[in-house]
Design an enzyme around this catalytic site. Structure first.
Site, PDB file in Angstrom:
ATOM      1  N   ARG A   1       0.840  -1.195   0.000  1.00  9.99           N
ATOM      2  CA  ARG A   1       0.000   0.000   0.000  1.00  9.99           C
ATOM      3  C   ARG A   1       0.875   1.245   0.000  1.00  9.99           C
ATOM      4  O   ARG A   1       2.020   1.223   0.446  1.00  9.99           O
ATOM      5  CB  ARG A   1      -0.912   0.014   1.227  1.00  9.99           C
ATOM      6  CG  ARG A   1      -1.848  -1.200   1.327  1.00  9.99           C
ATOM      7  CD  ARG A   1      -2.632  -1.158   2.634  1.00  9.99           C
ATOM      8  NE  ARG A   1      -3.552  -2.283   2.746  1.00  9.99           N
ATOM      9  CZ  ARG A   1      -3.270  -3.438   3.342  1.00  9.99           C
ATOM     10  NH1 ARG A   1      -2.056  -3.618   3.867  1.00  9.99           N
ATOM     11  NH2 ARG A   1      -4.152  -4.414   3.405  1.00  9.99           N
TER      12      ARG A   1
ATOM     13  N   HIS B   1      -3.769  -8.972   3.089  1.00 13.73           N
ATOM     14  CA  HIS B   1      -5.221  -8.996   3.234  1.00 13.73           C
ATOM     15  C   HIS B   1      -5.610  -9.795   4.469  1.00 13.73           C
ATOM     16  O   HIS B   1      -5.062 -10.873   4.725  1.00 13.73           O
ATOM     17  CB  HIS B   1      -5.876  -9.631   2.004  1.00 13.73           C
ATOM     18  CG  HIS B   1      -5.870  -8.742   0.808  1.00 13.73           C
ATOM     19  ND1 HIS B   1      -5.972  -9.220  -0.481  1.00 13.73           N
ATOM     20  CD2 HIS B   1      -5.785  -7.384   0.692  1.00 13.73           C
ATOM     21  CE1 HIS B   1      -5.947  -8.205  -1.325  1.00 13.73           C
ATOM     22  NE2 HIS B   1      -5.830  -7.095  -0.636  1.00 13.73           N
TER      23      HIS B   1
ATOM     24  N   ARG C   1      -0.898  -1.651  -7.111  1.00 12.23           N
ATOM     25  CA  ARG C   1      -1.106  -2.775  -6.189  1.00 12.23           C
ATOM     26  C   ARG C   1      -2.044  -3.806  -6.825  1.00 12.23           C
ATOM     27  O   ARG C   1      -1.776  -5.004  -6.798  1.00 12.23           O
ATOM     28  CB  ARG C   1      -1.684  -2.239  -4.880  1.00 12.23           C
ATOM     29  CG  ARG C   1      -2.069  -3.296  -3.846  1.00 12.23           C
ATOM     30  CD  ARG C   1      -2.441  -2.575  -2.558  1.00 12.23           C
ATOM     31  NE  ARG C   1      -3.184  -3.394  -1.616  1.00 12.23           N
ATOM     32  CZ  ARG C   1      -2.639  -4.212  -0.728  1.00 12.23           C
ATOM     33  NH1 ARG C   1      -1.326  -4.348  -0.690  1.00 12.23           N
ATOM     34  NH2 ARG C   1      -3.388  -4.889   0.129  1.00 12.23           N
TER      35      ARG C   1
ATOM     36  N   TYR D   1      -9.332 -10.542  -7.259  1.00 11.79           N
ATOM     37  CA  TYR D   1      -8.406 -10.506  -8.375  1.00 11.79           C
ATOM     38  C   TYR D   1      -8.582 -11.696  -9.313  1.00 11.79           C
ATOM     39  O   TYR D   1      -8.192 -11.626 -10.469  1.00 11.79           O
ATOM     40  CB  TYR D   1      -6.972 -10.432  -7.856  1.00 11.79           C
ATOM     41  CG  TYR D   1      -6.719  -9.174  -7.079  1.00 11.79           C
ATOM     42  CD1 TYR D   1      -6.626  -7.941  -7.721  1.00 11.79           C
ATOM     43  CD2 TYR D   1      -6.616  -9.192  -5.687  1.00 11.79           C
ATOM     44  CE1 TYR D   1      -6.425  -6.778  -7.009  1.00 11.79           C
ATOM     45  CE2 TYR D   1      -6.413  -8.035  -4.969  1.00 11.79           C
ATOM     46  CZ  TYR D   1      -6.315  -6.827  -5.639  1.00 11.79           C
ATOM     47  OH  TYR D   1      -6.134  -5.677  -4.928  1.00 11.79           O
TER      48      TYR D   1
ATOM     49  N   HIS E   1      -2.644   2.578  -5.724  1.00 17.96           N
ATOM     50  CA  HIS E   1      -3.468   1.398  -5.481  1.00 17.96           C
ATOM     51  C   HIS E   1      -3.700   0.626  -6.770  1.00 17.96           C
ATOM     52  O   HIS E   1      -3.865  -0.593  -6.749  1.00 17.96           O
ATOM     53  CB  HIS E   1      -4.806   1.801  -4.854  1.00 17.96           C
ATOM     54  CG  HIS E   1      -5.332   0.774  -3.891  1.00 17.96           C
ATOM     55  ND1 HIS E   1      -4.697   0.481  -2.701  1.00 17.96           N
ATOM     56  CD2 HIS E   1      -6.420  -0.025  -3.947  1.00 17.96           C
ATOM     57  CE1 HIS E   1      -5.381  -0.455  -2.066  1.00 17.96           C
ATOM     58  NE2 HIS E   1      -6.421  -0.791  -2.798  1.00 17.96           N
TER      59      HIS E   1
ATOM     60  N   LYS F   1      -1.906  -2.732   8.035  1.00 19.80           N
ATOM     61  CA  LYS F   1      -3.083  -2.357   8.817  1.00 19.80           C
ATOM     62  C   LYS F   1      -3.088  -3.117  10.139  1.00 19.80           C
ATOM     63  O   LYS F   1      -2.721  -4.283  10.204  1.00 19.80           O
ATOM     64  CB  LYS F   1      -4.354  -2.673   8.029  1.00 19.80           C
ATOM     65  CG  LYS F   1      -4.574  -1.758   6.825  1.00 19.80           C
ATOM     66  CD  LYS F   1      -5.904  -2.049   6.157  1.00 19.80           C
ATOM     67  CE  LYS F   1      -6.180  -1.073   5.023  1.00 19.80           C
ATOM     68  NZ  LYS F   1      -7.499  -1.341   4.369  1.00 19.80           N
TER      69      LYS F   1
END
Length: 316
Positions: free
Chosen positions: A167, A288, A265, A297, A262, A191
């Site tokens: 990210r 994730h 990414r 994806y 992004h 995150k």
């Protein structure tokens, strides 16, 4: 929502304060995520306490925080034109808050447990084709070949974003010590302050080596942080600057979609899957929390294959 927060009854204000501390200290969420969650809770409490926080002319609920109140809050936002994705996020915020409030004794029951959230609309992300990604890297490398410090830094940005799929916030948070040049990996804090190690290839390695040897020393000052990427004044590079750099770099690629960090990414994840990588590995690389996010994806690759089939197969 700051004004609404101060207009809440004092018990509600204390509850919101405690919830914010819980999100920051116990769950370790980012400041941006905490603001979003707290803002949703303030909006919800303001609505059920009789404050017009929606601005749609719909009368506030003026009741307790129960299932009917949460549904009325969401319905008012939907009437005001709020999109499905935002409604889904706010539903999740309401459920998370009510579960916490019930555990802490602020609510006698957990009304959010019975809330059925709308499914968010998940649009397929735009990505570069592999030839367009190659063109982007070549154009960026050509600029860096002039040994200009800024151009060398910008080349590192597009190389690392595409090579690792990290990210933009993770990229900007990298320090020089987070890059292992021998193993060709970066240590990323993602995150929820979760740490992961992400590999990168030889082209990105060369770009980083050149930047550290020649480019970064030219921009760094005595007061510069240990950041891998710094600006022209020597400070840590900000995500907004990286977004501008990526947009500008893509202008050199004819026919390429206008993507930000992004988008690179998304492109990295798509090309990994097209190259035969398994979903679990891509999930770990991207950081994730759930496999469902990574599975998006697979739809991208299917759509791309379908487009090729429709164009090339005589009986498509």
């Amino acid at each position: 929502m700051l004004k609404v927060r101060t207009e809440l009854p004092p018990p509600d204000q204390l509850t919101v304060d405690a919830y914010e501390r819980h999100l920051r200290a116990e769950r370790g969420l980012s400041p941006h995520t905490v603001r979003a969650y707290v803002g949703d809770v303030v909006s919800l409490l303001g609505y059920v306490r009789g404050l017009d926080v929606i601005g749609s002319g719909t009368p506030p609920a003026q009741g307790d925080l129960d299932l009917a109140g949460i549904r009325a809050w969401l319905a008012a936002q939907r009437s005001a034109g709020t999109g499905r994705t935002t409604l889904a996020r706010r539903s999740a915020a309401a459920r998370t808050f009510s579960a916490w409030a019930h555990r802490r004794g602020h609510l006698e029951s957990d009304p959010g447990a019975r809330l059925v959230a709308p499914r968010p609309h998940r649009a397929l992300p735009s990505v570069l084709r592999q030839d367009q990604a190659d063109d982007l890297m070549r154009a960026s490398q050509s600029g860096a070949a002039e040994r200009n410090a800024v151009a060398m830094r910008d080349h590192v940005i597009v190389e690392l974003l595409y090579a690792t799929g990290i990210r933009v916030s993770e990229l900007c948070g990298l320090d020089v010590g987070d890059v292992d040049m021998d193993l060709r990996v970066v240590r990323v804090i993602g995150k929820g302050d979760k740490e992961r190690t992400v590999p990168f290839g030889a082209p990105a390695q060369r770009a980083v080596q050149d930047w550290l040897a020649e480019g970064r020393p030219e921009l760094a000052s005595a007061h510069s942080p240990p950041a891998l990427l710094i600006g022209v004044r020597g400070g840590r590079l900000q995500p907004s600057s990286v977004r501008r750099i990526v947009h500008d770099a893509l202008k050199a690629v004819p026919g390429a979609p206008d993507l930000g960090p992004h988008g690179l990414r998304h492109t990295a994840a798509t090309h990994l899957l097209e190259g035969g990588a398994d979903l679990r590995s891509v999930q770990e690389l991207l950081g994730h929390a759930t496999l469902a996010t990574t599975q998006l994806y697979t739809h991208v690759t299917v759509e791309r294959l379908r487009a090729v089939h429709d164009q090339a197969h005589p009986r498509s």
